[in-house]
Design an enzyme around this catalytic site. Sequence first.
Site, PDB file in Angstrom:
ATOM      1  N   HIS A  31      93.488  63.762  67.713  1.00 23.57           N
ATOM      2  CA  HIS A  31      92.657  62.951  68.600  1.00 23.57           C
ATOM      3  C   HIS A  31      92.592  61.497  68.141  1.00 23.57           C
ATOM      4  CE1 HIS A  31      88.718  62.048  70.769  1.00 23.57           C
ATOM      5  NE2 HIS A  31      89.492  62.545  71.714  1.00 23.57           N
TER       6      HIS A  31
ATOM      7  N   LYS B 107      93.537  57.551  67.465  1.00 18.92           N
ATOM      8  CA  LYS B 107      94.186  56.451  68.170  1.00 18.92           C
ATOM      9  C   LYS B 107      94.407  55.345  67.152  1.00 18.92           C
ATOM     10  CE  LYS B 107      91.773  58.680  71.533  1.00 18.92           C
ATOM     11  NZ  LYS B 107      90.706  59.655  71.330  1.00 18.92           N
TER      12      LYS B 107
ATOM     13  N   ASP C 140     103.239  46.249  60.990  1.00 18.16           N
ATOM     14  CA  ASP C 140     103.721  45.645  59.742  1.00 18.16           C
ATOM     15  C   ASP C 140     102.859  45.983  58.528  1.00 18.16           C
ATOM     16  OD1 ASP C 140     105.858  44.522  61.078  1.00 18.16           O
ATOM     17  OD2 ASP C 140     104.906  42.571  61.358  1.00 18.16           O
TER      18      ASP C 140
ATOM     19  N   HIS D 222      83.184  56.103  77.229  1.00 16.00           N
ATOM     20  CA  HIS D 222      84.166  56.768  76.379  1.00 16.00           C
ATOM     21  C   HIS D 222      84.104  56.267  74.937  1.00 16.00           C
ATOM     22  CE1 HIS D 222      88.297  58.213  75.194  1.00 16.00           C
ATOM     23  NE2 HIS D 222      87.870  59.248  75.894  1.00 16.00           N
TER      24      HIS D 222
ATOM     25  N   LYS E 239      82.807  55.544  70.996  1.00  8.64           N
ATOM     26  CA  LYS E 239      82.271  56.363  69.909  1.00  8.64           C
ATOM     27  C   LYS E 239      81.873  55.407  68.782  1.00  8.64           C
ATOM     28  CE  LYS E 239      86.124  58.667  71.758  1.00  8.64           C
ATOM     29  NZ  LYS E 239      85.543  59.333  72.859  1.00  8.64           N
TER      30      LYS E 239
ATOM     31  N   ASP F 139      70.548  50.627  60.578  1.00  7.68           N
ATOM     32  CA  ASP F 139      69.766  49.673  59.784  1.00  7.68           C
ATOM     33  C   ASP F 139      70.361  48.268  59.752  1.00  7.68           C
ATOM     34  OD1 ASP F 139      67.948  51.618  59.296  1.00  7.68           O
ATOM     35  OD2 ASP F 139      68.418  51.894  57.185  1.00  7.68           O
TER      36      ASP F 139
END
Length: 439
Positions: free
Chosen positions: A172, A174, A179, A357, A359, A364
């Site tokens: 899952h 991404k 380089d 979508h 996450k 704090d």
Amino acid sequence: MPDTQAILARHSEQAAQFESAKGPVSERRSAAIVAALKRSAGDIDILDKQIALEQAINDSPLVLGNKVTLLQDGPATYAAMLDAIAGAQDHINMETYIIEDDAMGQTFAQALINKQRQGVQVNLIYDSVGSLGTPKAFFDVLTEAGVAVLEFNPVNPLATRGNTWLLNNRDHRKLLIVDGRTVFLGGINISSVYTSGSVLRRSPKASQGANAWRDTDLRIDGPVVADFQKLFLQTWDKQKGKALMAKNYTPAPVAVGKDIVRAIGSTPDDPYSLVYLTLVSAISNAEKQVYLTNAYFVPDPQLIQALIDAAARGVDVRLILPSYSDSALVFHAGRAQYGPLLEGGVKIYERQGALLHAKTAIVDGVWSTVGSSNLDWRSFMDNDEVNAVVLGRDFAAQMAAAFAIDQAASQAIDAQTWAKRPLGVKLKEWLARLWERWL
């Protein structure tokens, strides 16, 4: 799930340790860095405890000298990614759950092929389930151009490399690494559904509508990219990919900014999810605020209790969750948990006008994370995931500003009104919860 408090107690006395482009930092300078972070964000206990726990469970250090750029929504993220691809000189390593054969997928494919033809080695990992709808011909064109393509845990058992068919273990992550010096990560796959964006403004009426997608990614330049590169290469080896073309995958690290970053990768091979343990412990150590934005919210009992306990300590706990989803089961299973959270003092908001979508988390005003991991059982037990933890007030302030805009575009969930929701809605939630472990 692991007992976070027990692990924290075993390691709470460790001193914070950092690394720079030149290697490990002395204890004296490490202590000074933590002291400076506390001065900028208040005398908060999360730094001592959280840093100690993270370094005890994760072999990736806190790395100094990075530049972190916050990217919101697909248009800005894709533009930055394609620009970095165009500027690649040595290699490109890309890992994605979904790459579709649509306009955006073709744009990326052509950009990768162009660089391969210029002598830049391109290595691509895609997930077999996530990209199930992408025809084989799409990847054949890449392969014929010289791109090294690797299918993660093929759905077809005859294509399995090794003795084990692991259909439930999905990649899952991404990641786009250019380089060995620049990395992109977050929630955005390669698909035209992200091209509309969500038009982030302060008014909920400014959103574009039901086709808009709201997501968050990071671009990170600096020494910590080596740790994300390590995760990519580990996945390639674990999946028994063909030997990679010899390139400079580990260039000498160079400091380019002032951001402090840790790379956190999780796989089902770990004794427990490093991403999960890191997040739950950050919530458990919070003293002021916990702001979470997440697309797929199917929490386990320990995460629910950590949120409720934080609210009971007087922590301002806020969740921004979807008002609709591309997964009805996940949507209703998550809503089934609203009651106890609301009763426990957790504030819940549902993002309107765009499919959420992202996450992300902010704790704090000094500890932030962005990545691929959802707040669900699948992310914490079955998937390969990757997150970045960023320490610092300036970046957390950027995250908080984005959170405030999303909250303004959201509807607050009232506990009394929620308790009176229709019986049919409650039935959907009950049925969805029967499947929550597999969502």
